[in-house]
Design an enzyme around this catalytic site. Structure first.
Site, mmCIF file in Angstrom:
data_model
loop_
_atom_site.group_PDB
_atom_site.id
_atom_site.type_symbol
_atom_site.label_atom_id
_atom_site.label_comp_id
_atom_site.label_asym_id
_atom_site.label_seq_id
_atom_site.Cartn_x
_atom_site.Cartn_y
_atom_site.Cartn_z
ATOM 1 N N ASP A 1 6.251 -24.295 3.959
ATOM 2 C CA ASP A 1 6.054 -23.716 2.625
ATOM 3 C C ASP A 1 4.758 -24.211 1.979
ATOM 4 O O ASP A 1 4.428 -23.828 0.855
ATOM 5 C CB ASP A 1 7.272 -23.962 1.714
ATOM 6 C CG ASP A 1 7.517 -25.431 1.410
ATOM 7 O OD1 ASP A 1 7.460 -26.246 2.358
ATOM 8 O OD2 ASP A 1 7.756 -25.766 0.228
ATOM 9 N N HIS A 2 3.996 -25.037 2.728
ATOM 10 C CA HIS A 2 2.694 -25.508 2.240
ATOM 11 C C HIS A 2 1.528 -25.042 3.113
ATOM 12 O O HIS A 2 0.398 -24.998 2.643
ATOM 13 C CB HIS A 2 2.699 -27.040 2.104
ATOM 14 C CG HIS A 2 3.702 -27.502 1.087
ATOM 15 N ND1 HIS A 2 3.343 -27.975 -0.152
ATOM 16 C CD2 HIS A 2 5.057 -27.496 1.109
ATOM 17 C CE1 HIS A 2 4.443 -28.244 -0.853
ATOM 18 N NE2 HIS A 2 5.496 -27.972 -0.099
ATOM 19 N N HIS B 1 4.715 -29.145 6.093
ATOM 20 C CA HIS B 1 5.835 -28.211 5.904
ATOM 21 C C HIS B 1 5.345 -26.770 5.732
ATOM 22 O O HIS B 1 4.318 -26.521 5.111
ATOM 23 C CB HIS B 1 6.689 -28.635 4.712
ATOM 24 C CG HIS B 1 7.528 -29.846 5.005
ATOM 25 N ND1 HIS B 1 8.028 -30.668 4.027
ATOM 26 C CD2 HIS B 1 7.942 -30.374 6.188
ATOM 27 C CE1 HIS B 1 8.729 -31.648 4.592
ATOM 28 N NE2 HIS B 1 8.684 -31.500 5.899
ATOM 29 N N HIS C 1 6.058 -27.866 -6.465
ATOM 30 C CA HIS C 1 7.242 -27.061 -6.801
ATOM 31 C C HIS C 1 7.564 -27.114 -8.289
ATOM 32 O O HIS C 1 7.315 -28.116 -8.955
ATOM 33 C CB HIS C 1 8.482 -27.566 -6.042
ATOM 34 C CG HIS C 1 8.430 -27.321 -4.566
ATOM 35 N ND1 HIS C 1 8.965 -26.205 -3.971
ATOM 36 C CD2 HIS C 1 7.895 -28.059 -3.562
ATOM 37 C CE1 HIS C 1 8.774 -26.264 -2.656
ATOM 38 N NE2 HIS C 1 8.114 -27.384 -2.376
ATOM 39 N N HIS D 1 0.559 -31.601 3.452
ATOM 40 C CA HIS D 1 1.493 -32.018 4.505
ATOM 41 C C HIS D 1 1.919 -30.818 5.340
ATOM 42 O O HIS D 1 1.558 -29.686 5.032
ATOM 43 C CB HIS D 1 2.689 -32.787 3.927
ATOM 44 C CG HIS D 1 3.631 -31.986 3.078
ATOM 45 N ND1 HIS D 1 3.290 -31.473 1.844
ATOM 46 C CD2 HIS D 1 4.926 -31.611 3.280
ATOM 47 C CE1 HIS D 1 4.321 -30.830 1.331
ATOM 48 N NE2 HIS D 1 5.336 -30.894 2.185
ATOM 49 N N HIS E 1 7.721 -38.451 2.046
ATOM 50 C CA HIS E 1 8.291 -37.098 2.215
ATOM 51 C C HIS E 1 8.073 -36.667 3.659
ATOM 52 O O HIS E 1 8.997 -36.255 4.354
ATOM 53 C CB HIS E 1 7.623 -36.144 1.226
ATOM 54 C CG HIS E 1 8.079 -34.726 1.332
ATOM 55 N ND1 HIS E 1 9.349 -34.312 0.990
ATOM 56 C CD2 HIS E 1 7.428 -33.607 1.733
ATOM 57 C CE1 HIS E 1 9.451 -33.003 1.180
ATOM 58 N NE2 HIS E 1 8.300 -32.546 1.639
ATOM 59 N N ASP F 1 4.502 -32.570 -2.164
ATOM 60 C CA ASP F 1 5.930 -32.816 -2.407
ATOM 61 C C ASP F 1 6.241 -34.305 -2.508
ATOM 62 O O ASP F 1 7.331 -34.742 -2.110
ATOM 63 C CB ASP F 1 6.771 -32.206 -1.277
ATOM 64 C CG ASP F 1 6.799 -30.692 -1.322
ATOM 65 O OD1 ASP F 1 6.239 -30.101 -2.264
ATOM 66 O OD2 ASP F 1 7.390 -30.098 -0.394
HETATM 67 FE FE FE Z 1 7.521 -27.979 -0.395
HETATM 68 ZN ZN ZN Z 2 7.473 -30.470 1.828
#
Ligand code: FE
Ligand code: ZN
Length: 257
Positions: A57-58, A55, A169, A53, A111, A131
């Site tokens: 942090d990915h 985001h 995570h 996805h 998400h 996530d």
């Molecule tokens: Fe994340």
């Molecule tokens: Zn995420």
């Protein structure tokens, strides 16, 4: 022989690196530096990047890894991820370059609107779910409805019980604390807390888990269980008409706890 490693990033992200001793693929590389370090230490060449996805942090590490390796990038068709070599959606199959590892794509919105999962079927079935499904928990609903998220989680819960769950995570212990508030009498949950606390005590990731463990202990997959329904109704102070309403209530409860 393909091995799967957890490469920690930021506070609590895991970047999953698949490797066969020569080539590697990275799932959700939010940061390039730890992936690059891992590849250097083992003399691996990055052959593919996979994203679940949009985001940061990915996918934050994707440009730097592409600049270094020219690796193809595979990710969701409908989640606003730019620069994909190939855009994927429900039903697509992906042969991971250089690794002889086949993945099937599932759409799992909730998400984010276009979140996807990668599923490997075989002697060691695996799920890379970003996530959406966490160990004993689930992602927040940033772009989707409770109905979408519970349908996505039901899709994942229907995978074979032995499927290993590689999520994005390390939230497991906090998720178990919340799950115990929902289901204090779930003995499998208590056993899981002991197991996962021991792993953290040794400095190990709690992941992967399995779909069977999640079905037994993850409250977000158990919204039809009478004990979960009763706890959600007690928390809501009213009757909840269906499993989606139960899901929405415990998601809200978790958000506030
Ligand atoms: Fe994340
Ligand atoms: Zn995420």
């Amino acid at each position: 022989m393909l091995r799967i490693h957890a490469v920690p990033a930021f506070q609590d992200n895991y970047i999953w690196v698949l490797e066969d001793g020569t080539h590697a693929a990275a799932v959700d590389p939010g940061d390039a530096a730890p992936v690059q370090r891992f590849l250097d230490e083992r003399g691996l060449a990055l052959a593919a990047i996979l994203a679940t996805h949009h985001h940061a942090d990915h996918i934050g590490g994707v440009p730097a890894l592409v600049a270094r390796w020219r690796s193809p990038v595979f990710g969701p068709a409908h989640d606003g991820v730019e620069g994909l070599t190939r855009a994927l959606a429900e039903g697509d199959r992906l042969e991971v370059p250089a690794l002889e590892y086949e993945l099937r794509v599932l759409d799992i919105p909730g998400h984010t609107a276009g979140h996807i999962a990668f599923v490997h079927q075989g002697s060691e079935p695996a799920l890379f779910c970003g996530d959406t499904l966490f160990a004993c928990g689930c992602g927040r609903l940033f772009e989707g409805t409770p109905a979408q998220m519970s349908a996505s989680l039901a899709k994942l819960a229907a995978l074979p019980g032995a499927t290993r769950v590689y999520c994005g995570h390390e939230y497991t212990l906090a998720n178990i604390r919340f799950a115990e508030a929902v289901e204090p009498a779930n003995l499998e949950l208590a056993a899981r807390r002991a197991r996962e606390s021991a792993k953290r005590g040794r400095g190990e990731p709690t992941l992967p888990s399995t779909i069977a463990e999640e079905r037994a202990t993850n409250p977000f997959l158990r919204c039809s269980d009478p004990r979960v329904v009763a706890a959600a109704e007690r928390h809501a102070g009213r009757k909840l008409e269906d499993p989606v309403a139960v899901f929405a209530e415990i998601r809200e409860w978790k958000n506030r706890s």
